[in-house]
Design a protein around this motif. Structure first.
Motif, short mmCIF file in Angstrom:
data_model
loop_
_atom_site.label_atom_id
_atom_site.label_comp_id
_atom_site.label_asym_id
_atom_site.label_seq_id
_atom_site.Cartn_x
_atom_site.Cartn_y
_atom_site.Cartn_z
N ASN A 87 0.87 -1.17 0.00
CA ASN A 87 0.00 0.00 0.00
C ASN A 87 0.91 1.22 0.00
N GLY A 88 0.99 1.89 -1.13
CA GLY A 88 1.89 3.04 -1.18
C GLY A 88 1.96 3.68 -2.53
N MET A 89 2.92 4.57 -2.65
CA MET A 89 3.23 5.21 -3.94
C MET A 89 4.66 4.81 -4.26
N ASP A 128 3.20 2.18 -9.05
CA ASP A 128 2.07 2.04 -8.13
C ASP A 128 0.73 2.09 -8.85
N ARG A 129 -0.31 1.75 -8.10
CA ARG A 129 -1.64 1.54 -8.67
C ARG A 129 -2.16 2.74 -9.46
N LEU A 130 -2.03 3.92 -8.89
CA LEU A 130 -2.67 5.11 -9.47
C LEU A 130 -1.70 6.04 -10.18
N GLY A 131 -0.41 5.71 -10.16
CA GLY A 131 0.56 6.52 -10.88
C GLY A 131 1.01 7.75 -10.14
N LEU A 175 -6.17 10.59 0.05
CA LEU A 175 -7.46 10.34 -0.58
C LEU A 175 -7.32 9.44 -1.81
N LEU A 176 -6.08 9.08 -2.15
CA LEU A 176 -5.85 8.10 -3.20
C LEU A 176 -5.38 6.76 -2.63
N ASP A 177 -5.61 6.54 -1.35
CA ASP A 177 -5.42 5.20 -0.82
C ASP A 177 -6.30 4.26 -1.65
#
Length: 637
Positions: free
Chosen positions: A120-122, A140-143, A513-515
């Motif tokens: 869970n991270g960036m 990471d998931r969201l870039g 808020l992007l967790d």
């Protein structure tokens, strides 16, 4: 936070010059002012610049396992590293440091690519396996964190956090890609599936890429996606409670740091919610900061002060003058590629202010994408419902009427019917793609010289939005719009802006808020719990009713506003006129100089508002000068 770079020879294990890797990291020194490291072995070299946040005195990088098999260079933060570490220790792994870097390295040894869903991270990182002769890149998931890469003529794969890291390698050819210019003019930024330097690619958010010596470079593999296809069940109260739980966890997990930590506070719902949650769990006053403007219509400091007083934060404000355009060259250098979101200027200033006292700052970015907070979301939903009621011929007639309707830039919003009428005449995907864009296809066509149309070969910036919406795992029109925003707008504009401006001053910005758990939960909410009464973030605001004042929860969204239109009628008027003649743009041969000159004259005379377009052209001009040595900008440097 850090900057990474590396070289991996795909064809054979040729020696790698450590100085070449060091040059790729040194141009990214702003990302990691606290230390540097270079590691090489046959056929590979990894480089690192460190901004020390966790385990400040330990966790040097690149990090190599005791047997020499695996080597890692890593940019980012893993917020749940203690939990993953405990799981690995239970499996017999022994740790020698106290940070998250070694957790990734030993997690890779244990699980390989399956370590990614556990993090869970960036992050963006590269792991070399000396036994298998492989290099593994992941994002990471969201870039949140960037990663660029390219293949060279000598058979090398090179990678770096920022484009400037690749450009430091002497064998990378600097040839512009005009399709990326169309993307930039259409969207206001160069999206993650494009680059203005031909041959350079960006690893997409939620993807990994594996390279094996002796094999052609494969295609990136998606390891995470967000789905809007399922709907959560339960009462409103239960959903509120779950939302607050995820929000608290997102904030709490991002408050782990061995250095001073604070938050950006604009006075909007999102940043105020982050500060409220920080104040709940902090045993001391939260450090907050805001940027104000000397024009009352653009200034939000009064609202930020309301929140700061409520939670007794140590709050600081710095005013920015409406004429604060002196950062243009600084921003051009920070972004490398052209970037036209003018809110980058105040974002840079608030990062400067934060860095005076803290090394880590939490931001409120991400809630608009996750909970449908942009006005365009509510407009799109209303338009789609109208389309469903109109037969095809009626929609075509309405669209034709919109084409003939005058463009009333000067009129109140309710009288600007042209855009709405045109949108109703188009498909929902096409209409939304245009609503997100900056310069529409028709105006771009006017700007381009005949040769440019040939170079495009039918390419159109908006088509990626149309494709993403049609392929979205979704149930509703709003789902599809949000999905495309999360995949395109979020990494291309919002996260790029925050990453480059914060890293330019050696500040780590974190986005609670992007967790991914919060984003995944938001995607399951019914449409009515995202948009209601023509306003977005309905459930989020309801859940925060006991935490934030109504004056904050229900005020009109402002965001950072920069008066660029006025600049091009005043102090930047000369710069606008120079774009058409003797600039980098003119040297490319892509643009029609007479059209640019006419648009500039109309803007200066007040006949039309072309401020955003002129800003786009100016930033493009600066970028072309820096990257390719074109125009007066290159001569001046």
């Amino acid at each position: 936070m850090c900057g990474i770079a590396g070289i991996f020879h795909l064809s054979m294990a040729k020696p790698v010059d450590p100085q070449r890797v060091r040059a790729m990291t040194q141009v990214q020194a702003h990302r990691g002012p606290d230390g540097e490291g270079v590691w090489t072995a046959p056929g590979v070299g990894l480089g690192h610049r460190r901004l020390a946040i966790i385990d400040v005195a330990g966790s040097p990088q690149p990090m190599v396992t005791e047997d020499g098999r695996y080597a890692l260079t890593f940019n980012g933060e893993v917020y749940n590293f203690t939990e993953v570490r405990a799981e690995l220790e239970a499996l017999g792994h022994v740790f020698t440091t106290h940070g998250d870097t070694e957790v990734i390295l030993r997690g890779w040894r244990q699980w390989g690519p399956d370590v990614l869903p556990r993090l869970n991270g960036m992050f963006a990182f590269a792991i070399h396996d000396a036994v298998d002769g492989t290099l593994f890149l992941a994002r990471d998931r969201l870039g949140v964190k960037p990663l660029h890469y390219a293949e060279l003529a000598d058979g090398a794969l090179i990678f770096a956090s920022e484009l400037k890291g690749l450009l430091a390698h002497p064998m990378l050819r600097r040839t512009p890609d005009f399709t990326a210019v169309d993307d930039y003019l259409g969207l206001g930024y160069v999206p993650d599936d494009a680059c203005i330097v031909a041959g350079v690619k960006k690893l997409a958010a939620g993807h990994w890429l594996a390279a094996r010596r002796g094999m052609p470079l494969g295609r990136p593999v998606q390891w995470w996606d967000v789905s809007f296809a399922d709907r959560a069940r339960g009462s409103v109260a239960a959903r509120e409670a779950k939302l607050l739980h995820h929000l608290r966890e997102g904030v709490r997990s991002r408050m782990v740091a061995d250095v001073p930590l604070g938050a950006f506070l604009s006075g909007g719902v999102d940043s105020s919610a982050v500060v409220a949650m920080m104040a709940e769990v902090s045993d001391h006053a939260v450090e907050t900061c805001s940027i104000g403007f000397d024009e009352a219509s653009h200034d939000e400091t009064r609202f930020a002060r309301i929140v700061a007083d409520r939670f007794a934060t140590r709050h600081r404000t710095r005013m920015v003058a409406a004429g604060d355009f002196g950062l243009i060259d600084t921003l051009a250098a920070a972004f490398d590629e052209p970037f036209a979101d003018a809110s980058a200027l105040p974002t840079y200033r608030v990062c400067e202010l934060a860095r005076e006292r803290v090394t880590v700052a939490l931001s409120g970015d991400g809630a608009d994408e996750a909970f449908a907070g942009y006005r365009r979301h509510a407009f799109h939903l209303a338009e789609e419902r109208a389309r469903a009621l109109l037969p095809g011929r009626a929609r075509s007639a309405i669209g034709a009427l919109g084409d003939r309707f005058p463009k009333l830039d000067w009129a109140p919003q309710r009288l600007r019917a042209k855009t709405t009428l045109q949108a109703l005449g188009r498909s929902g995907e096409e209409a939304y793609a245009r609503s997100v864009g900056v310069t529409p296809p028709e105006l771009r066509a006017r700007l381009y010289a005949p040769e440019a149309a040939r170079l495009l070969g039918g390419h159109r910036a908006e088509d990626r939005y149309v494709a993403a919406m049609r392929a979205a795992p979704a149930r509703d029109a709003l789902d599809r719009a949000q999905y495309a925003d999360i995949k395109i707008w979020l990494p291309g504009d919002i996260l790029t802006k925050v990453d480059r401006t914060s890293m330019a001053v050696g500040l780590e910005a974190r986005e609670p808020l992007l967790d991914h758990r919060l984003v995944e939960y938001a995607a399951t909410l019914p449409v009515s719990m995202r948009v209601r009464g023509g306003s977005g973030k309905w459930l989020m605001k309801r859940a925060l009713a006991g935490h934030l004042p109504d004056e904050i929860l229900h005020r009109r969204k402002m965001g950072f506003v920069t008066p660029i239109g006025a600049w091009f009628r005043g102090p930047l008027a000369g710069a606008a006129e120079a774009i058409a003649h003797g600039s980098a743009l003119a040297e490319t041969g892509w643009f029609d100089a007479a059209t640019i000159a006419s648009l500039t004259a109309d803007h200066r005379a007040g006949r039309s508002d072309h401020g955003r377009l002129l800003w786009q052209l100016l930033m493009l001009d600066k970028s072309l000068g820096r990257l390719f040595g074109l125009g007066r900008a290159a001569v001046a440097e």
